[in-house]
Each structure stands twice: as structure tokens, then as C-alpha cells.
Motif scaffolding. Structure first.
Motif, PDB file in Angstrom:
ATOM      1  N   ALA A  53       7.421   3.690   3.841  1.00 29.80           N
ATOM      2  CA  ALA A  53       7.844   2.482   3.127  1.00 29.80           C
ATOM      3  C   ALA A  53       8.779   2.917   2.009  1.00 29.80           C
ATOM      4  N   PHE A  54       9.898   2.225   1.876  1.00 24.64           N
ATOM      5  CA  PHE A  54      10.920   2.628   0.920  1.00 24.64           C
ATOM      6  C   PHE A  54      11.411   1.421   0.123  1.00 24.64           C
ATOM      7  N   ASP A  55      11.648   1.653  -1.167  1.00 25.11           N
ATOM      8  CA  ASP A  55      12.277   0.664  -2.035  1.00 25.11           C
ATOM      9  C   ASP A  55      13.778   0.963  -2.004  1.00 25.11           C
ATOM     10  N   THR A  56      14.567   0.034  -1.483  1.00 25.42           N
ATOM     11  CA  THR A  56      15.998   0.306  -1.310  1.00 25.42           C
ATOM     12  C   THR A  56      16.742   0.398  -2.639  1.00 25.42           C
ATOM     13  N   THR A  57      16.111  -0.039  -3.741  1.00 30.35           N
ATOM     14  CA  THR A  57      16.737   0.110  -5.054  1.00 30.35           C
ATOM     15  C   THR A  57      16.428   1.463  -5.676  1.00 30.35           C
ATOM     16  N   GLY A  58      15.461   2.185  -5.112  1.00 34.76           N
ATOM     17  CA  GLY A  58      15.045   3.464  -5.662  1.00 34.76           C
ATOM     18  C   GLY A  58      14.123   3.356  -6.850  1.00 34.76           C
ATOM     19  N   ALA A  59      13.696   2.146  -7.194  1.00 31.01           N
ATOM     20  CA  ALA A  59      12.865   1.959  -8.392  1.00 31.01           C
ATOM     21  C   ALA A  59      11.444   2.448  -8.196  1.00 31.01           C
ATOM     22  N   ASN A  60      10.960   2.451  -6.967  1.00 30.72           N
ATOM     23  CA  ASN A  60       9.590   2.886  -6.681  1.00 30.72           C
ATOM     24  C   ASN A  60       9.608   4.027  -5.678  1.00 30.72           C
ATOM     25  N   PRO A  61       8.669   4.975  -5.790  1.00 26.94           N
ATOM     26  CA  PRO A  61       8.659   6.117  -4.874  1.00 26.94           C
ATOM     27  C   PRO A  61       8.275   5.680  -3.462  1.00 26.94           C
ATOM     28  N   PRO A  62       8.719   6.433  -2.462  1.00 27.58           N
ATOM     29  CA  PRO A  62       8.343   6.101  -1.081  1.00 27.58           C
ATOM     30  C   PRO A  62       6.850   6.338  -0.844  1.00 27.58           C
ATOM     31  N   GLN A  63       6.316   5.661   0.148  1.00 31.92           N
ATOM     32  CA  GLN A  63       4.927   5.842   0.570  1.00 31.92           C
ATOM     33  C   GLN A  63       4.932   6.193   2.050  1.00 31.92           C
ATOM     34  N   VAL A  64       3.966   7.010   2.470  1.00 36.28           N
ATOM     35  CA  VAL A  64       3.931   7.485   3.854  1.00 36.28           C
ATOM     36  C   VAL A  64       2.522   7.349   4.410  1.00 36.28           C
ATOM     37  N   TYR A  65       2.433   6.847   5.625  1.00 38.11           N
ATOM     38  CA  TYR A  65       1.165   6.795   6.368  1.00 38.11           C
ATOM     39  C   TYR A  65       1.245   7.790   7.517  1.00 38.11           C
ATOM     40  N   TYR A  66       0.203   8.639   7.613  1.00 42.54           N
ATOM     41  CA  TYR A  66       0.106   9.617   8.709  1.00 42.54           C
ATOM     42  C   TYR A  66      -1.173   9.339   9.492  1.00 42.54           C
ATOM     43  N   PRO A  67      -1.083   9.041  10.797  1.00 41.06           N
ATOM     44  CA  PRO A  67      -2.274   8.640  11.554  1.00 41.06           C
ATOM     45  C   PRO A  67      -3.150   9.783  12.033  1.00 41.06           C
ATOM     46  N   GLY A  68      -2.666  11.028  11.883  1.00 38.71           N
ATOM     47  CA  GLY A  68      -3.443  12.178  12.353  1.00 38.71           C
ATOM     48  C   GLY A  68      -2.660  13.012  13.346  1.00 38.71           C
ATOM     49  N   ASP A  69      -3.141  14.222  13.574  1.00 40.96           N
ATOM     50  CA  ASP A  69      -2.463  15.124  14.494  1.00 40.96           C
ATOM     51  C   ASP A  69      -2.531  14.600  15.926  1.00 40.96           C
ATOM     52  N   ASP A  70      -1.530  14.976  16.712  1.00 41.46           N
ATOM     53  CA  ASP A  70      -1.460  14.614  18.126  1.00 41.46           C
ATOM     54  C   ASP A  70      -1.393  13.099  18.320  1.00 41.46           C
ATOM     55  N   CYS A  71      -0.708  12.442  17.388  1.00 36.07           N
ATOM     56  CA  CYS A  71      -0.528  10.993  17.478  1.00 36.07           C
ATOM     57  C   CYS A  71       0.960  10.659  17.386  1.00 36.07           C
ATOM     58  N   SER A  72       1.322   9.541  17.948  1.00 38.58           N
ATOM     59  CA  SER A  72       2.675   9.025  17.818  1.00 38.58           C
ATOM     60  C   SER A  72       2.610   7.622  17.234  1.00 38.58           C
ATOM     61  N   VAL A  73       3.693   7.203  16.587  1.00 41.62           N
ATOM     62  CA  VAL A  73       3.758   5.859  16.033  1.00 41.62           C
ATOM     63  C   VAL A  73       4.924   5.111  16.659  1.00 41.62           C
ATOM     64  N   ALA A  74       4.746   3.809  16.817  1.00 40.13           N
ATOM     65  CA  ALA A  74       5.806   2.949  17.318  1.00 40.13           C
ATOM     66  C   ALA A  74       6.508   2.284  16.140  1.00 40.13           C
ATOM     67  N   GLU A  75       7.416   1.386  16.451  1.00 38.55           N
ATOM     68  CA  GLU A  75       8.134   0.644  15.419  1.00 38.55           C
ATOM     69  C   GLU A  75       7.155  -0.081  14.490  1.00 38.55           C
ATOM     70  N   PRO A  76       7.329   0.048  13.163  1.00 36.48           N
ATOM     71  CA  PRO A  76       6.484  -0.735  12.252  1.00 36.48           C
ATOM     72  C   PRO A  76       6.940  -2.190  12.248  1.00 36.48           C
ATOM     73  N   LEU A  77       6.011  -3.097  12.031  1.00 36.54           N
ATOM     74  CA  LEU A  77       6.337  -4.518  11.941  1.00 36.54           C
ATOM     75  C   LEU A  77       5.721  -5.093  10.676  1.00 36.54           C
ATOM     76  N   PHE A  78       6.532  -5.729   9.846  1.00 34.96           N
ATOM     77  CA  PHE A  78       6.010  -6.394   8.655  1.00 34.96           C
ATOM     78  C   PHE A  78       5.536  -7.797   9.009  1.00 34.96           C
ATOM     79  N   VAL A  79       4.344  -8.159   8.503  1.00 39.29           N
ATOM     80  CA  VAL A  79       3.772  -9.493   8.690  1.00 39.29           C
ATOM     81  C   VAL A  79       3.425 -10.042   7.310  1.00 39.29           C
ATOM     82  N   PRO A  80       3.986 -11.182   6.908  1.00 38.15           N
ATOM     83  CA  PRO A  80       3.697 -11.717   5.572  1.00 38.15           C
ATOM     84  C   PRO A  80       2.211 -12.016   5.392  1.00 38.15           C
ATOM     85  N   GLY A  81       1.699 -11.814   4.154  1.00 37.54           N
ATOM     86  CA  GLY A  81       0.312 -12.143   3.869  1.00 37.54           C
ATOM     87  C   GLY A  81       0.036 -13.617   4.044  1.00 37.54           C
TER      88      GLY A  81
END
Length: 484
Positions: A390-418
Motif C-alpha cells: 500500500a502506497f501514499d502517492t503523495t509520499g506523506a505516509n510510509p508504505p505498508q506491506v503484507y506478506y502471506p508466508g513462504d511458498d505463496c503467491s498473491v493475485a491482484e489486490p482489490l480495494f472494497v470501500p468500508g
């Protein structure tokens, strides 16, 4: 005899599944699915019905589309998957074998299927005007029943789609409700013609413009703002002579410049302005907006070809390091006489499949999400997309990263409003995680504001889901409004 060859990218976890499934009440193995989430996450993956007729083949791109959904209601999640039954799928199902040849090369097809649409509906699933579209950029889209996923048929906007092709990346204008879309190679494979359309909120085409690109290339995605559209012409080129020689449809040309074709919204061909830049690769657009004069486009940019299965015209070998894409901002100053654009890198991590809060499509925004394949200082085993960032395109906030574990792959992320009124970027990120050592998949729900926190919920599937491309969220309110 049915026997699938051992193809790179189509073995082990990514081997063909060929399964249509219905699973009610998927097991929630961690956390809790928010009860207020009510809607459907539509996705499409690729899953070949029959072994390829021509080798070598392009895995994923030339495989049949398998549409699926995760339906949310009252804290429960149901799953369904169905083949997109295109004319191509039906012809091969009847024959019991593959009849269509190499990727985007009709010259390699069995003569019995001459004139039958080669579309696969395998790239994106999106919803507009009460219709659910499965799309691939080389053909007309296919309509699916949004409740059952059963195929309705190819759709040409009531006969008003004059292009032979239609993008898998339309843009929905949140202010007008219009769908802005296009077709490249619009007069047939390898042609440089591009058709640009806008459709009203009911899906009726209300604008059409045709232009010719400087050269024929893959125009997979594009940029749309409130006042402009921008076509990126990237040197992933095509030539009809390559099809005649049975060479790959697309080939990377390191000696060609990049062009950005800019038009006013609902503009004409006479208004197109072409800006030039040095050789580089880009494909998917995170987002774009303008201030009336300057256009800002954010996209992962690499030094060279991202696709290892499309060769370099010079014969140079594939370079995975130069292929890494880093989220960058292109800026076009429409008030300047300059014939080029500027580029600014926004991240140090490399990735692709960028997504934003779609409620801010064409508008200024701050939060973006990507699937990452390289995170500096965080070496992990394996290859491919293994993190979500997750990235702030203004650079005001540091990036955040999610790692699901070894031997895993991730697909396209999708944002869903609360919820419908949530601030930009406040809600959830859905990601399908492949648990390769278990040969099955999970749907992981993350807090979009705290991506590096433990998941909100993990929803387990008893089956694996093959490599997919794109998908979208449709709320139950939107479905009910259109299907009532």
C-alpha cells in the motif's frame, strides 16, 4: 487422447483445473468476515479446456476464461466458478479438442473455425449499466448473468461497436456514470487503428472517435481523467509478417520510443497530440487526474520488457531485473510547447497489478495498492508476486506491506470501500493467495489503512485457483438497483 504438455507457467499449482465449482459458506479460518459487507467480488482467471493445438503457446493469455465470484452476505461468503462459454469455447467443446492456434494468430487455426470469434473473455470482469462483462482486448466482450455467471453471449453494444476489438480496461467516471473505453488493433490484428468510445450510464455508446497510433503495439491499459484521455504506445510491437512467419504476435523493440497520445474527453482525431519519450515498459495504470493543464498518470514503469514469453526483436535475452516495474508518475503539461513528458519514481519496491479506490477513478487520489515481486531488504524464497503493498502517492505516509508466508503467491489486490460514504482508501483490500504447498487458495481480507496488520479475515477454499488477471467489486445495492 487428452494430454496436457508440460508448459512453463502451466504446471504444478498453475496446471489446468478444468473445474466449475459451487461452494456455499466458505470456511473462515481466521478472524471474522465483516457482516456489513454485502456484495460480490467478480474475478476471472484462465483455465484451458483442452491441450493447446500449437506449441510453444503463451500460457494464461491464450487460455479459456473462467469467471468466478465470492458473494458476501451477513458474514458468509459463497463461491461459484463457470467457464465463459464463448463461441471459441463452444466450438472446441463440440470437437473435444483445441481448434484455435497460437495467441492472436488466426493463421494457425484449424480451417473449420474460420470466421468464428477468437475471444476468450479471460482478462477482466466488470459491471456497468446493469450488465456484467467478461472481456479480452482482442475481441468484443461477453455478457454474463451477474447472479449465475451463465454466459449470455458476445455483445457489440446493440450493434454500435464498430471496432473489431474492445479493451479489458474501461474506466468508469464516478461523476457522470459514463463508461469510457476503446479498442486497439481496431481494424484487425496488428493494425495501428484505435477506436475511442464513451457510453452513458445505461451502456449506450454516445461518442466515437478513431485515431491511428505511430506504430502497432499492445495498448493494454490507458489513462482517463475528467478532461483528457491518454493512449500509451509502448514498444511491445506487432507486425503481420510475424504472424505469417508463425512468430510471436508481440515482440519487444528496445530501439523504439514511447508515445503518449492525448485527446480531450469526447474529442476528435484532429485534436490528438502525440508526446514522445525514451524507450521503457509500462502496462497497467494505477490512476490518473488533471488540473485543467497538467495530466498526472501513475503506472509501474520498467526499463525493459515485462513478459518473458514475448521475445526481443534484437534477440537479446530476457532480463528480469530490468523488467521490474516501479510505480512512477508521468506528468504531461498541456500548456507547454514541449513534445515530451516527465517521469518521477514513487516507490522502491517493484510490482504490478496496481489498484486504487475506484470511486476516485479520473479524480485526484492518494492511496494505491500493488502486487509486489521485489521488496528491497526483505529477501524471501520463491519468485513472482509474493507481497501486497500500500502506497501514499503523495509520499506523506510510509508504505505498508503484507506478506502471506513462504511458498505463496498473491493475485491482484482489490480495494472494497468500508461503506458507500467511507473516505478515500478506507475499507478493505481483498487478495487471493495461492498456498502452493497445500495446493489450494485463500481469500484474504485486509484492512486497507493497516495493510501490515493481521488480516481482518482469511476465507479458505478447498481448491486452488489458477493465475488470474483482474476483477471488481459490485455492491448488493448496485446489483439490486440494476437487476430489479
Amino acid at each position: 487422447m487428452t494430454r496436457f504438455p508440460q508448459r512453463e507457467g502451466a504446471i504444478a499449482f498453475e496446471a489446468p483445473m478444468r473445474v466449475e465449482a459451487d461452494i456455499a459458506g466458505l470456511e473462515v479460518v481466521q478472524g471474522e468476515v465483516p457482516e456489513h459487507l454485502s456484495g460480490t467480488y467478480y474475478r476471472v482467471v484462465t483455465d484451458r479446456q483442452w491441450p493447446p493445438a500449437v506449441l510453444p503457446d503463451v500460457p494464461t493469455f491464450n487460455d479459456d476464461g473462467m469467471a468466478m465470484y465470492f458473494r458476501f452476505h451477513g458474514g458468509r461468503v459463497d463461491f461459484r466458478s463457470r467457464y465463459v462459454r464463448t463461441p471459441r469455447y463452444e466450438a472446441e467443446a463440440k470437437a473435444g479438442r483445441a481448434l484455435f492456434g497460437a495467441y492472436r494468430n488466426p493463421l494457425t487455426d484449424d480451417p473449420s473455425v474460420a470466421g468464428i470469434s477468437r475471444g476468450l473473455g479471460n482478462t477482466n470482469v466488470f459491471y456497468h449499466g446493469g450488465k456484467l462483462y467478461a472481456s479480452k482486448e482482442d475481441s468484443a466482450p461477453v455478457l454474463l448473468d451477474p447472479m449465475t455467471l451463465e454466459t449470455i453471449g458476445e455483445y457489440t453494444f446493440e450493434g454500435t461497436l464498430t471496432s473489431q476489438t474492445c479493451t479489458a480496461h474501461p474506466k468508469l467516471d464516478p461523476r457522470t456514470g459514463e463508461m469510457v473505453f476503446f479498442g486497439y488493433a481496431a481494424k484487425g490484428e496488428t493494425t495501428p487503428d484505435i477506436a475511442y468510445y464513451e457510453a452513458d450510464p445505461e451502456g449506450r455508446i454516445i461518442h466515437e472517435t478513431w485515431i491511428r497510433a505511430p506504430y502497432s503495439s499492445m495498448v493494454h491499459d490507458w489513462a482517463v481523467t475528467q478532461n483528457f484521455i491518454v493512449f500509451p504506445i509502448i514498444p511491445m510491437r506487432s507486425e503481420y509478417a510475424w504472424l505469417e512467419a508463425r512468430q510471436p504476435h508481440f515482440q519487444w523493440d528496445p530501439d523504439r520510443e514511447v508515445y503518449l497520445g492525448v485527446l480531450p474527453r469526447k474529442g476528435t482525431a484532429e485534436q490528438v497530440r502525440w508526446l514522445r519519450g525514451s524507450n521503457r515498459f509500462a502496462s497497467h495504470i494505477l490512476g490518473a487526474w488533471d488540473d485543467g493543464r497538467r495530466i498526472h498518470i501513475e503506472t509501474p514503469v520498467g526499463q525493459s520488457n515485462f513478459f518473458p514469453f514475448f521475445p526481443d526483436v534484437t534477440g537479446a535475452p530476457y532480463d528480469p531485473v530490468r523488467a521490474r516495474g516501479y510505480l512512477s508518475r508521468w506528468t504531461i503539461d498541456m500548456g507547454s510547447e514541449s513534445g515530451t513528458f516527465t517521469e518521477q519514481r514513487l516507490t522502491d519496491a517493484a510490482g504490478e497489478f496496481p489498484r486504487m479506490d475506484d470511486r476516485f477513478e479520473t479524480l485526484p487520489y492518494r492511496r494505491g495498492f500493488l502486487a509486489l515481486n521485489d521488496v528491497p531488504g526483505d529477501p524471501r524464497p520463491g519468485a513472482g508476486f509474493r507481497w501486497i503493498g500500500a502506497f501514499d502517492t503523495t509520499g506523506a505516509n510510509p508504505p505498508q506491506v503484507y506478506y502471506p508466508g513462504d511458498d505463496c503467491s498473491v493475485a491482484e489486490p482489490l480495494f472494497v470501500p468500508g461503506n458507500a460514504d467511507a473516505p478515500e482508501g478506507h475499507g478493505y483490500v481483498f487478495v487471493v493467495v495461492g498456498r502452493h504447498h497445500e495446493m489450494r487458495s485463500d481469500l484474504v481480507i485486509l484492512d486497507a489503512q493497516r495493510l501490515d496488520a493481521p488480516p481482518v479475515a482469511t476465507v479458505a477454499l478447498p481448491i486452488r485457483i489458477r493465475r488470474g488477471l483482474h476483477g471488481n467489486w459490485v455492491s448488493s445495492a448496485e446489483l439490486a438497483d440494476r437487476t430489479a
